[in-house]
Design a protein around this motif. Structure first.
Motif, PDB file in Angstrom:
ATOM      1  N   ILE A  64     -37.610 -47.613 -38.277  1.00 57.14           N
ATOM      2  CA  ILE A  64     -37.440 -46.191 -38.587  1.00 57.14           C
ATOM      3  C   ILE A  64     -35.947 -45.915 -38.541  1.00 57.14           C
ATOM      4  N   ASP A  65     -35.353 -45.581 -39.691  1.00 61.64           N
ATOM      5  CA  ASP A  65     -33.895 -45.525 -39.739  1.00 61.64           C
ATOM      6  C   ASP A  65     -33.434 -44.704 -40.939  1.00 61.64           C
ATOM      7  N   SER A  66     -32.189 -44.965 -41.367  1.00 62.14           N
ATOM      8  CA  SER A  66     -31.574 -44.207 -42.459  1.00 62.14           C
ATOM      9  C   SER A  66     -31.951 -44.732 -43.829  1.00 62.14           C
ATOM     10  N   GLY A  67     -32.586 -45.894 -43.875  1.00 60.98           N
ATOM     11  CA  GLY A  67     -32.915 -46.554 -45.120  1.00 60.98           C
ATOM     12  C   GLY A  67     -32.452 -47.998 -45.093  1.00 60.98           C
ATOM     13  N   VAL A  68     -32.993 -48.821 -45.975  1.00 59.67           N
ATOM     14  CA  VAL A  68     -32.660 -50.244 -46.011  1.00 59.67           C
ATOM     15  C   VAL A  68     -32.431 -50.671 -47.465  1.00 59.67           C
ATOM     16  N   ASP A  69     -31.405 -51.481 -47.679  1.00 61.28           N
ATOM     17  CA  ASP A  69     -31.142 -52.031 -49.005  1.00 61.28           C
ATOM     18  C   ASP A  69     -32.168 -53.124 -49.295  1.00 61.28           C
ATOM     19  N   THR A  70     -33.148 -52.799 -50.098  1.00 61.16           N
ATOM     20  CA  THR A  70     -34.253 -53.730 -50.379  1.00 61.16           C
ATOM     21  C   THR A  70     -33.848 -54.846 -51.338  1.00 61.16           C
ATOM     22  N   THR A  71     -32.634 -54.768 -51.898  1.00 64.63           N
ATOM     23  CA  THR A  71     -32.179 -55.805 -52.830  1.00 64.63           C
ATOM     24  C   THR A  71     -31.316 -56.855 -52.159  1.00 64.63           C
ATOM     25  N   MET A 286     -34.698 -46.797 -49.597  1.00 64.33           N
ATOM     26  CA  MET A 286     -33.281 -47.121 -49.484  1.00 64.33           C
ATOM     27  C   MET A 286     -32.473 -45.865 -49.188  1.00 64.33           C
ATOM     28  N   GLY A 287     -32.725 -44.794 -49.939  1.00 63.55           N
ATOM     29  CA  GLY A 287     -32.017 -43.542 -49.723  1.00 63.55           C
ATOM     30  C   GLY A 287     -30.553 -43.630 -50.123  1.00 63.55           C
ATOM     31  N   PRO A 288     -29.809 -42.547 -49.902  1.00 67.15           N
ATOM     32  CA  PRO A 288     -28.410 -42.492 -50.334  1.00 67.15           C
ATOM     33  C   PRO A 288     -27.430 -43.198 -49.410  1.00 67.15           C
ATOM     34  N   ASN A 289     -27.830 -43.519 -48.177  1.00 65.51           N
ATOM     35  CA  ASN A 289     -26.887 -44.137 -47.246  1.00 65.51           C
ATOM     36  C   ASN A 289     -27.611 -45.126 -46.339  1.00 65.51           C
ATOM     37  N   PRO A 290     -27.918 -46.333 -46.838  1.00 70.58           N
ATOM     38  CA  PRO A 290     -28.732 -47.279 -46.065  1.00 70.58           C
ATOM     39  C   PRO A 290     -27.942 -48.222 -45.156  1.00 70.58           C
ATOM     40  N   MET A 291     -26.681 -47.923 -44.875  1.00 71.08           N
ATOM     41  CA  MET A 291     -25.868 -48.869 -44.115  1.00 71.08           C
ATOM     42  C   MET A 291     -26.464 -49.171 -42.737  1.00 71.08           C
ATOM     43  N   HIS A 292     -26.769 -48.139 -42.000  1.00 66.82           N
ATOM     44  CA  HIS A 292     -27.239 -48.317 -40.629  1.00 66.82           C
ATOM     45  C   HIS A 292     -28.552 -49.098 -40.582  1.00 66.82           C
ATOM     46  N   THR A 294     -29.864 -51.022 -42.864  1.00 72.37           N
ATOM     47  CA  THR A 294     -29.705 -52.381 -43.390  1.00 72.37           C
ATOM     48  C   THR A 294     -29.164 -53.312 -42.317  1.00 72.37           C
ATOM     49  N   HIS A 295     -28.191 -52.827 -41.556  1.00 72.88           N
ATOM     50  CA  HIS A 295     -27.603 -53.637 -40.484  1.00 72.88           C
ATOM     51  C   HIS A 295     -28.630 -53.924 -39.394  1.00 72.88           C
ATOM     52  N   VAL A 296     -29.379 -52.908 -39.009  1.00 74.67           N
ATOM     53  CA  VAL A 296     -30.424 -53.056 -37.993  1.00 74.67           C
ATOM     54  C   VAL A 296     -31.474 -54.075 -38.434  1.00 74.67           C
ATOM     55  N   THR A 297     -31.899 -53.979 -39.678  1.00 73.95           N
ATOM     56  CA  THR A 297     -32.946 -54.864 -40.190  1.00 73.95           C
ATOM     57  C   THR A 297     -32.506 -56.320 -40.177  1.00 73.95           C
ATOM     58  N   GLY A 298     -31.257 -56.564 -40.559  1.00 75.52           N
ATOM     59  CA  GLY A 298     -30.744 -57.931 -40.554  1.00 75.52           C
ATOM     60  C   GLY A 298     -30.727 -58.543 -39.166  1.00 75.52           C
ATOM     61  N   ILE A 299     -30.395 -57.755 -38.165  1.00 78.80           N
ATOM     62  CA  ILE A 299     -30.385 -58.262 -36.790  1.00 78.80           C
ATOM     63  C   ILE A 299     -31.779 -58.744 -36.397  1.00 78.80           C
ATOM     64  N   ILE A 300     -32.788 -57.986 -36.759  1.00 78.17           N
ATOM     65  CA  ILE A 300     -34.160 -58.340 -36.391  1.00 78.17           C
ATOM     66  C   ILE A 300     -34.629 -59.585 -37.116  1.00 78.17           C
ATOM     67  N   ALA A 301     -34.415 -59.628 -38.441  1.00 71.17           N
ATOM     68  CA  ALA A 301     -35.187 -60.616 -39.202  1.00 71.17           C
ATOM     69  C   ALA A 301     -34.529 -61.132 -40.470  1.00 71.17           C
ATOM     70  N   ALA A 302     -33.207 -61.075 -40.605  1.00 69.33           N
ATOM     71  CA  ALA A 302     -32.587 -61.662 -41.794  1.00 69.33           C
ATOM     72  C   ALA A 302     -33.102 -63.093 -41.962  1.00 69.33           C
ATOM     73  N   GLN A 303     -33.373 -63.476 -43.190  1.00 69.08           N
ATOM     74  CA  GLN A 303     -34.048 -64.747 -43.472  1.00 69.08           C
ATOM     75  C   GLN A 303     -33.296 -65.921 -42.843  1.00 69.08           C
ATOM     76  N   ARG A 304     -34.024 -66.772 -42.148  1.00 67.89           N
ATOM     77  CA  ARG A 304     -33.414 -67.827 -41.353  1.00 67.89           C
ATOM     78  C   ARG A 304     -33.290 -69.168 -42.090  1.00 67.89           C
ATOM     79  N   GLY A 454     -25.409 -53.738 -50.412  1.00 69.39           N
ATOM     80  CA  GLY A 454     -24.750 -54.616 -51.372  1.00 69.39           C
ATOM     81  C   GLY A 454     -25.467 -55.949 -51.284  1.00 69.39           C
ATOM     82  N   LYS A 455     -25.805 -56.541 -52.367  1.00 67.15           N
ATOM     83  CA  LYS A 455     -26.680 -57.710 -52.369  1.00 67.15           C
ATOM     84  C   LYS A 455     -26.157 -58.864 -51.529  1.00 67.15           C
ATOM     85  N   HIS A 456     -24.843 -58.947 -51.364  1.00 69.31           N
ATOM     86  CA  HIS A 456     -24.265 -60.104 -50.678  1.00 69.31           C
ATOM     87  C   HIS A 456     -23.349 -59.694 -49.524  1.00 69.31           C
ATOM     88  N   ASP A 457     -23.464 -58.466 -49.024  1.00 70.63           N
ATOM     89  CA  ASP A 457     -22.489 -57.941 -48.068  1.00 70.63           C
ATOM     90  C   ASP A 457     -22.966 -58.068 -46.620  1.00 70.63           C
TER      91      ASP A 457
END
Length: 561
Positions: A64-71, A286-292, A294-304, A454-457
């Motif tokens: 539950i957050d500001s949005g996530v970059d699904t790409t 995703m919404g207009p500002n998914p930075m927060h 997106t960062h949270v999601t990567g910490i939990i489960a960015a593909q290993r 950003g797809k690679h950021d």
């Protein structure tokens, strides 16, 4: 608002120094092991070594957050997809009330695809909600009908906190001057370097061709260091943060006399005070500002297993994205409905990296937390970034379920730890909220490297918002490899892993001060979570057969560290 967006407030209060460690060596420090790597991380490699011959099951984790970059390249394959919904057909195929909710739901939008980005703080909303009823009336509390007393007490508290002081005005002036100066330097440097985006690290290596460029370089580097920005933070990010902070502060200072715009009424148009009016929003997670988020999601489960970017904590997770947190304070109704949506759609763990000082519709949120408890769902919440003692200062949501006169047994509140080799050398993050009754554990939350829009950021952020998903990842690991354990048992294993690290002889600097205090004065368990210990403890537990018996006081366990 998200508890750990890189707020300028604590950047202004402390300058970050990185003790000679290269930025690259700090990537993923929070996953490392103290004995092996000399970093106070969570021993994740050792955890997977322990689990290597064990079977795992996919766990749905809601963010539950500001949005996530699904790409994003490191997230697109770990996102939950609603199996009952056909993408883009404009039909509520699974009949859950939400049309085309493929990745989750956005409670900050409307059916036309418009999205709410900005909201005022809850304090301001409450002040103007009751201003006409109570302001300037010279009321005595005892003379009020019982139905109005609680509202009057709340409004009186809000009114006191609406006062601004000289320090706040000076801080805003400082930021305004710094922003104008940086914009001037930024314009010169972009023209000189012939690039729109750069970091301080890039600028350090650049040799300007003329005196104006050299002056701009020196001024830019001096200003950003004084403000506490890290060397790898981009110019666009720095200017965006300063602009947002100045805007929010200006709105707050003028909000006592002028009610802020009701963005919700303009865009969402729900019947806010009716919790049963719940089928609003849209599918744009995703919404207009998914930075927060997106960062949270990567910490939990960015593909290993993809040799890209970073590794998340959990390896067999699907992330359900629920957008409910605007720039500004979140709304209780959105939070309550977001929790219920996550539970109803199969989430086993919910990450909540946000918080605020007032919660007028706390009853709705309490009911949602209780609902999650009944459905055996664990909630992990960021404690906040005000260097405050939460045993003395309110922070919401929390485990105190006033509506049920009990404490939630499925709720973990997480403060932020650091490492002596990082930042200002503290073991406990200087900005972290604390409290022996209302903060359960600590987890790494400083200089955390993760995914960005950003797809690679990728990039570093800090805050208890980064600490909470570390714990969420550990909880997901436990629920994946030991699926028969209850949410309360998962909480127990995580808290015991932190308790094992308690050493009453260790003293740390209390957040926001130079005062030394024992580590077990910072949170209930007195320690930092450790994934290996948590998994080892989970491996010893048997599924609950009887109603849960409250745990005994935390025991000192032998740490693998």
């Amino acid at each position: 608002m998200p508890n750990c967006r890189p707020f300028i407030l604590f950047l202004l209060l402390s300058t970050t120094v990185f003790s000679g460690y290269a930025q690259s060596s700090l990537k993923g420090w929070h996953l490392k092991d103290l004995k092996k790597d000399s970093f106070n991380g969570i021993s994740l490699s050792e955890t997977y070594e322990f689990l290597k011959d064990k079977k795992s099951y996919t766990v749905i984790v809601a963010v539950i957050d500001s949005g996530v970059d699904t790409t994003h390249e490191d997230l697109k394959n770990i996102l939950w997809r609603n199996p009952g919904e056909i993408p883009g057909n404009g039909i509520d195929d699974d009949k859950n009330g939400y049309i085309d909710d493929i990745y989750g739901w956005n409670f900050l939008g409307n059916r036309n695809g418009e999205n709410l980005r900005k909201a005022s703080d809850e304090k301001t909303r409450l002040y103007h909600r009751y201003k006409a009823l109570f302001a300037g009336k010279g009321l005595q509390e005892d003379s009020l009908p019982s139905t109005e007393k609680a509202s009057y007490q709340l409004w009186s508290k809000v009114e006191r906190e609406m006062q601004t002081n000289a320090e706040e005005h000076a801080e805003l002036m400082f930021v305004d001057v710094a922003l104008k100066t940086l914009k001037k330097y930024d314009k010169l440097l972009r023209e000189e370097m012939k690039r729109d985006t750069f970091t301080s690290e890039d600028l350090e290596k650049y040799q300007p061709a003329n005196s104006a460029g050299r002056q701009a370089k020196l001024g830019y580097l001096t200003s950003t260091k004084m403000l506490g920005f890290d060397g790898d933070e981009s110019n666009t990010s720095i200017l965006s943060q300063l602009t947002e902070y100045a805007s929010v502060r200006k709105d707050a200072m003028s909000s006592k006399d002028i009610a802020p715009p009701n963005y919700r009424e303009t865009i969402i148009k729900d019947d806010y005070y009716n919790i049963n009016d719940k089928y609003y929003g849209n599918a744009d997670v995703m919404g207009p500002n998914p930075m927060h988020g997106t960062h949270v999601t990567g910490i939990i489960a960015a593909q290993r297993d993809n040799d890209l970017g970073i590794d998340g904590v959990a390896d067999n997770v699907k992330i359900m994205t629920i957008r409910a947190i605007p720039d500004g304070d979140e709304y209780d109704k959105d939070v309550a409905l977001a929790i219920k949506y996550a539970v109803d759609n199969g989430a086993r763990v919910i990450n909540m990296s946000f918080g605020k000082a007032f919660s007028p519709e706390k009853k709705w949120v309490d009911e949602a937390v209780q609902y999650a408890s009944q459905k055996d769902v664990l909630l992990v919440h960021a404690a906040g970034n005000e260097s405050a003692n939460l045993d003395e200062k309110d922070n919401y949501p929390n485990a105190n379920l006033e509506a049920f006169q009990k404490r939630a047994d499925n709720f973990i509140n997480v403060g932020a730890s650091s490492d002596p080799r990082i930042g200002d050398g503290r073991l406990v993050a200087d900005f972290s909220n604390f409290g022996t009754k209302n903060v359960d554990v600590l987890a790494p939350g400083v200089k955390i490297y993760s995914t960005l829009p950003g797809k690679h950021d990728y990039g570093f952020l800090k805050g208890t918002s980064m600490a909470s998903p570390v714990v969420t990842g550990i909880a997901a690991l436990i629920r994946s490899y030991y699926p028969a354990l209850s949410a309360r048992q998962v909480k127990y294993a995580i808290e015991q892993s932190a308790a094992a690290c308690t050493d009453t002889t260790i003293k740390v600097l209390k957040p926001g001060t130079k005062e030394l205090t024992p580590l077990n004065n910072i949170c209930e368990t007195g320690g930092v979570v450790n994934a290996l210990l948590a998994i080892q403890i989970a491996a010893t537990l048997h599924p609950e057969e009887k109603p849960f018996v409250p745990r005994e006081p935390f025991k000192k366990l032998k740490s693998s560290k």
